[in-house]
Write a protein that holds these residues in place. Structure first.
Motif, mmCIF file in Angstrom:
data_model
loop_
_atom_site.group_PDB
_atom_site.id
_atom_site.type_symbol
_atom_site.label_atom_id
_atom_site.label_comp_id
_atom_site.label_asym_id
_atom_site.label_seq_id
_atom_site.Cartn_x
_atom_site.Cartn_y
_atom_site.Cartn_z
ATOM 1 N N ILE A 121 -0.162 -0.633 -6.251
ATOM 2 C CA ILE A 121 1.101 -0.836 -5.551
ATOM 3 C C ILE A 121 2.006 0.384 -5.719
ATOM 4 O O ILE A 121 2.633 0.848 -4.756
ATOM 5 C CB ILE A 121 1.800 -2.113 -6.050
ATOM 6 C CG1 ILE A 121 1.004 -3.350 -5.591
ATOM 7 C CG2 ILE A 121 3.242 -2.187 -5.541
ATOM 8 C CD1 ILE A 121 1.533 -4.659 -6.109
ATOM 9 N N THR A 166 7.635 -1.672 1.359
ATOM 10 C CA THR A 166 8.238 -2.427 0.263
ATOM 11 C C THR A 166 7.155 -3.033 -0.613
ATOM 12 O O THR A 166 6.004 -3.184 -0.201
ATOM 13 C CB THR A 166 9.107 -3.564 0.812
ATOM 14 O OG1 THR A 166 8.260 -4.507 1.508
ATOM 15 C CG2 THR A 166 10.169 -3.025 1.766
ATOM 16 N N ARG A 167 7.565 -3.413 -1.812
ATOM 17 C CA ARG A 167 6.603 -4.060 -2.697
ATOM 18 C C ARG A 167 6.102 -5.364 -2.085
ATOM 19 O O ARG A 167 4.926 -5.698 -2.186
ATOM 20 C CB ARG A 167 7.244 -4.331 -4.058
ATOM 21 C CG ARG A 167 6.263 -4.993 -5.015
ATOM 22 C CD ARG A 167 6.844 -5.409 -6.344
ATOM 23 N NE ARG A 167 5.820 -6.096 -7.095
ATOM 24 C CZ ARG A 167 4.996 -5.521 -7.955
ATOM 25 N NH1 ARG A 167 5.090 -4.221 -8.187
ATOM 26 N NH2 ARG A 167 4.073 -6.214 -8.587
ATOM 27 N N GLY A 168 7.002 -6.105 -1.440
ATOM 28 C CA GLY A 168 6.604 -7.360 -0.824
ATOM 29 C C GLY A 168 5.519 -7.159 0.218
ATOM 30 O O GLY A 168 4.578 -7.959 0.318
ATOM 31 N N LYS A 169 5.652 -6.094 1.007
ATOM 32 C CA LYS A 169 4.643 -5.793 2.026
ATOM 33 C C LYS A 169 3.281 -5.588 1.395
ATOM 34 O O LYS A 169 2.278 -6.166 1.847
ATOM 35 C CB LYS A 169 5.050 -4.532 2.793
ATOM 36 C CG LYS A 169 3.950 -3.991 3.711
ATOM 37 C CD LYS A 169 4.327 -2.641 4.296
ATOM 38 C CE LYS A 169 3.149 -2.034 5.067
ATOM 39 N NZ LYS A 169 3.498 -0.701 5.655
ATOM 40 N N TRP A 170 3.210 -4.780 0.336
ATOM 41 C CA TRP A 170 1.928 -4.470 -0.281
ATOM 42 C C TRP A 170 1.399 -5.638 -1.096
ATOM 43 O O TRP A 170 0.178 -5.815 -1.190
ATOM 44 C CB TRP A 170 2.035 -3.195 -1.110
ATOM 45 C CG TRP A 170 2.321 -1.993 -0.265
ATOM 46 C CD1 TRP A 170 3.417 -1.186 -0.304
ATOM 47 C CD2 TRP A 170 1.504 -1.489 0.803
ATOM 48 N NE1 TRP A 170 3.349 -0.207 0.650
ATOM 49 C CE2 TRP A 170 2.175 -0.365 1.350
ATOM 50 C CE3 TRP A 170 0.280 -1.873 1.346
ATOM 51 C CZ2 TRP A 170 1.654 0.367 2.405
ATOM 52 C CZ3 TRP A 170 -0.241 -1.131 2.405
ATOM 53 C CH2 TRP A 170 0.440 -0.029 2.919
ATOM 54 N N ASP A 171 2.276 -6.436 -1.684
ATOM 55 C CA ASP A 171 1.821 -7.652 -2.371
ATOM 56 C C ASP A 171 1.076 -8.554 -1.399
ATOM 57 O O ASP A 171 0.002 -9.087 -1.709
ATOM 58 C CB ASP A 171 3.016 -8.403 -2.973
ATOM 59 C CG ASP A 171 3.363 -7.917 -4.368
ATOM 60 O OD1 ASP A 171 2.454 -7.482 -5.093
ATOM 61 O OD2 ASP A 171 4.559 -7.969 -4.729
ATOM 62 N N THR A 172 1.657 -8.729 -0.217
ATOM 63 C CA THR A 172 1.029 -9.578 0.799
ATOM 64 C C THR A 172 -0.281 -8.977 1.274
ATOM 65 O O THR A 172 -1.289 -9.680 1.428
ATOM 66 C CB THR A 172 1.977 -9.763 2.000
ATOM 67 O OG1 THR A 172 3.188 -10.368 1.551
ATOM 68 C CG2 THR A 172 1.336 -10.636 3.064
#
Length: 208
Positions: free
Chosen positions: A150, A160-166
């Motif tokens: 990440i 964003t971190r949220g994008k890559w987490d998903t």
């Protein structure tokens, strides 16, 4: 499995791993190997979608001329939106592109054998799922811990971190890769550490 190994001594190596694992750096290091040939399946797929190439006409017939740009090439952003609308559309595209890519790779392998290439490398995100086990001598999985992936993705691709987490949550699990490959290369450290690991594995491969 490839043929004529006893005559040519060529090794066919498959490289796979999730986004942000550093496959590009691994390919860069492998390209330094004398008498090597590197093929990236995704890049080859894009080439085969160009006008006059193997997959072009079938894709246009399947999805319509609406996917074409003004210069007659396939607008991959338009095609991408179409195939993401349904699993059926994506499956249709894969049924056209993936066999064309594999056929092209088999042809390249034969030509590489004739040239005396010692190491033929295939990189593909779907290396396992697309059945490259039948072509390769070994499959290598490039592994990086989630947090490091990440961080690298944020540094190199933004978002964003949220994008890559998903995104990472929708990729195959680490266990799947480990169970279906022969070698795991951990790429959590420096480029020099990665270089040493690659060199050690190559030495083992050519001394088998």
């Amino acid at each position: 499995m490839k043929t004529n190994e006893a005559d040519t001594g060529m090794h066919i190596l498959g490289i796979t791993g999730g986004i942000g694992s550093g496959k590009s750096e691994v390919l860069h290091l492998l390209s330094d190997t004398p008498d090597s040939c590197i093929v990236e399946a995704d890049r080859l797929a894009h080439q085969l979608m160009m006008p006059g190439r193997a997959a072009y006409h079938r894709i246009v017939e399947c999805f319509g001329k609406e996917i074409l740009a003004q210069d007659g090439t396939i607008d991959r952003s338009i095609l991408g939106r179409i195939v993401m609308q349904s699993p059926e559309n994506l499956e249709q595209l894969n049924r056209i592109v993936h066999p064309a890519v594999k056929k092209s790779i088999r042809g390249r392998i034969k030509r590489a054998e004739a040239r005396g290439v010692r190491l033929f490398v295939i990189e593909a995100a779907l290396l396992i799922q697309d059945g490259y086990r039948s072509i390769c001598d070994e499959l290598w999985y490039i592994f990086v811990e989630r947090e490091i992936r990440i961080r690298r993705l944020l540094e190199t691709r933004g978002g964003t971190r949220g994008k890559w987490d998903t995104f990472l949550a929708n990729q195959p699990a680490e266990r799947f890769f480990r169970e279906n490959t022969d070698v795991t290369i951990e790429n959590n450290g420096t480029k020099e550490e990665l270089r040493l690991k690659i060199n050690n594995e190559l030495q083992r491969l050519f001394l088998k």
